[in-house]
Enzyme design. Structure first.
Site, short mmCIF file in Angstrom:
data_model
loop_
_atom_site.label_atom_id
_atom_site.label_comp_id
_atom_site.label_asym_id
_atom_site.label_seq_id
_atom_site.Cartn_x
_atom_site.Cartn_y
_atom_site.Cartn_z
N ASN A 252 0.73 -1.06 -0.26
CA ASN A 252 -0.03 -0.12 0.10
C ASN A 252 0.87 1.27 -0.05
O ASN A 252 2.10 0.87 0.01
CB ASN A 252 -0.84 -0.04 1.19
CG ASN A 252 -0.17 0.00 2.65
OD1 ASN A 252 0.70 1.01 2.87
ND2 ASN A 252 -0.46 -1.19 3.08
N PHE B 230 -2.99 3.37 15.75
CA PHE B 230 -3.15 4.46 14.76
C PHE B 230 -4.46 4.01 13.73
O PHE B 230 -4.69 2.76 13.44
CB PHE B 230 -1.99 4.78 13.60
CG PHE B 230 -1.16 5.80 14.25
CD1 PHE B 230 -0.39 5.69 15.30
CD2 PHE B 230 -1.16 6.95 13.32
CE1 PHE B 230 0.38 6.77 15.68
CE2 PHE B 230 -0.51 8.18 13.98
CZ PHE B 230 0.51 7.80 15.06
N1 CTP Z 1 -2.89 -3.13 12.61
C1 CTP Z 1 -1.91 -4.14 12.98
N2 CTP Z 1 -2.02 -4.95 12.46
C2 CTP Z 1 -3.00 -5.44 11.52
C3 CTP Z 1 -3.76 -4.51 11.10
C4 CTP Z 1 -3.76 -3.40 11.85
O1 CTP Z 1 -1.01 -3.90 14.09
N3 CTP Z 1 -3.05 -6.65 10.87
C5 CTP Z 1 -2.62 -1.63 13.41
C6 CTP Z 1 -1.91 -0.75 12.92
O2 CTP Z 1 -0.87 -0.46 12.85
C7 CTP Z 1 -2.97 0.70 13.40
C8 CTP Z 1 -4.16 -0.27 13.78
O3 CTP Z 1 -4.08 -1.51 13.89
O4 CTP Z 1 -2.29 1.16 14.57
C9 CTP Z 1 -5.52 0.35 13.24
O5 CTP Z 1 -5.27 -0.38 11.84
P1 CTP Z 1 -6.67 -0.34 10.52
O6 CTP Z 1 -6.11 -1.22 9.51
O7 CTP Z 1 -6.82 1.18 10.19
O8 CTP Z 1 -7.65 -1.05 11.36
P2 CTP Z 1 -8.54 -2.32 10.95
O9 CTP Z 1 -8.47 -2.79 12.47
O10 CTP Z 1 -7.74 -3.03 9.96
O11 CTP Z 1 -9.75 -1.67 10.70
P3 CTP Z 1 -10.43 -1.40 9.15
O12 CTP Z 1 -9.66 -2.01 8.07
O13 CTP Z 1 -11.79 -1.89 9.22
O14 CTP Z 1 -10.39 -0.08 9.15
#
Ligand code: CTP
Length: 409
Positions: free
Chosen positions: A213, A332
């Site tokens: 990404n 975040f």
């Molecule tokens: N994060 C993580 N591991 C993942 C996905 C996310 O550690 N597999 C952490 C990111 O580093 C960030 C937070 O979780 O601090 C939020 O991630 P985000 O992708 O925005 O949230 P999701 O839980 O995936 O929700 P959505 O995709 O529905 O917005």
């Protein structure tokens, strides 16, 4: 950013080819808002002229303890009393030995000895040939200098003017600037061990291709830098990004979410703060082809299957140390709309005390951003600013929420 606005830096040059880098350092210090007073030894003046340093600093250079321009004829006292820090760059092997002995028969060493030791830090940027650097006498002197309260900033490695290759190059001007700026930041995270994830992950499809990404990693790198400036030991676990490692930060590079999880679990064992800024891919290909997936000429497109990646933050937040409050977790959220609502829900879902929200498309790859802090008490905005400034504000917010800093009810 004028990180050194209002600071008075005495920049001391001793004899070494690296003096050519001190011209650039002087320029960077001035650009960062500092008032720079250059002091040079006789040997330094063999390598670069005082005229150059005067032009760049905008102030006459001091070369001698007998400089009659000072009404009391005591430049060593006056210069060191005005200083917020003395920076020796380059510091030659001979000059370091002189400092260790407390010698004071020329202006620069005299001024270092005469500085108010509790108020005026002495930062030393050594520069010398690799054999001189490795010599037990030099290493012994550096340890003594450190024990005497100076901050030895280390050296770089690489090609040296003498034609040899190894340790002993003076750090680059930008690296020195980073160290000098760090010196003045409040040490609100002293004694803490901070783990930061940053950047995207890369989920391989085959040896050539993969899914990733647009995360640049800039915010995470800025946070790692700010945490180190605040006195923490910092481990930065980074996905594929093109960014310099902040000074003094220990970095581990990973590609996939699974590798990032393994590195985080390992680092988190000793950590007291975990800040997850990485844009971890939510899914990875169910299978990774061992050879490049080829077109077979019949126009058929490959069918890809995905599996969900581990949620690194949620997993760390469920660990015993996090639940006991020994490990403070910060998440975040990059959203495209309804930031407050989504951020609140995400904080609950991930089970973390603090979540930092931003609008993804407004921040990816940018040098500035605005943040929304969501905790159990409510919501607070950190208005748009350069990422490093926001990172420093966030670090202060985190420090205030750590168990030992919380106001007693
Ligand atoms: N994060 C993580 N591991 C993942 C996905 C996310 O550690 N597999 C952490 C990111 O580093 C960030 C937070 O979780 O601090 C939020 O991630 P985000 O992708 O925005 O949230 P999701 O839980 O995936 O929700 P959505 O995709 O529905 O917005």
């Amino acid at each position: 950013m004028q990180d050194l606005a209002g600071k008075h830096i005495v920049l001391g040059l001793t004899g070494g080819v690296a003096c050519y880098k001190s011209a650039e350092l002087c320029r960077l210090l001035v650009k960062a808002g500092a008032q720079v007073q250059v002091v040079m030894t006789e040997a330094a003046a063999q390598f670069i002229t005082p005229v150059t340093m005067q032009a760049l600093s905008g102030r006459p250079v001091y070369l001698s303890q007998w400089d009659a321009r000072e009404p009391n004829n005591m430049p060593h006292i006056n210069l060191s009393r005005e200083a917020d820090a003395i920076v020796l760059a380059p510091a030659s092997a001979d000059f370091i030995a002189r400092l260790v002995q407390g010698r004071s028969d020329e202006l620069l060493s005299l001024m270092c000895l005469a500085r108010p030791i509790d108020r005026v830090p002495l930062l030393v940027a050594p520069a010398m040939n690799r054999e001189m650097w490795a010599h037990p006498a030099t290493q012994r002197n550096l340890r003594q200098l450190d024990a005497d309260g100076a901050r030895v900033l280390g050296v770089g490695t690489g090609w040296q003017a003498c034609g040899e290759t190894g340790d002993g190059r003076m750090l680059e001007p930008a690296q020195l600037l980073e160290e000098i700026v760090a010196q003045f930041q409040p040490k609100v995270l002293a004694g803490q061990h901070v783990v930061v994830t940053a950047g995207p992950t890369f989920e391989a499809l085959d040896p050539i291709r993969g899914i990733t990404n647009h995360s640049s990693g800039k915010m995470g790198f800025a946070i790692a830098r700010a945490a180190r400036e605040a006195g923490a030991q910092v481990t930065l676990i980074a996905g594929p990004v093109h960014l310099e490692t902040p000074r003094g930060v220990q970095r581990t590079d990973v590609l996939s979410a699974e590798k990032m999880l393994a590195a985080v679990v390992d680092a988190a064992q000793a950590a007291t703060v975990f800040i997850a800024t990485a844009a971890v891919a939510d899914w990875r290909p169910a299978e990774q082809a061992s050879q490049k997936i080829k077109k077979n000429g019949d126009g058929q497109t490959p069918v890809l299957h995905f599996v969900e990646n581990p949620d690194i933050l949620a997993q760390v937040a469920r660990s015993e140390r996090a639940r006991q409050g020994t490990l403070f977790c910060v998440g975040f959220a990059a959203e495209s709309e309804n930031l407050v609502e989504h951020a609140r829900a995400k904080r609950e879902r991930k089970g973390i005390p603090l979540l930092v929200g931003n609008i993804g498309p407004l921040t990816f790859g940018q040098d500035d951003n605005s943040l929304l802090l969501v905790d159990a008490q409510g919501v607070r905005e950190l208005p748009r600013a350069p990422k490093l400034q926001l990172a420093r504000e966030l670090v202060a917010e985190i420090a205030a929420r750590l168990p030992r800093n919380r106001p007693t009810p």
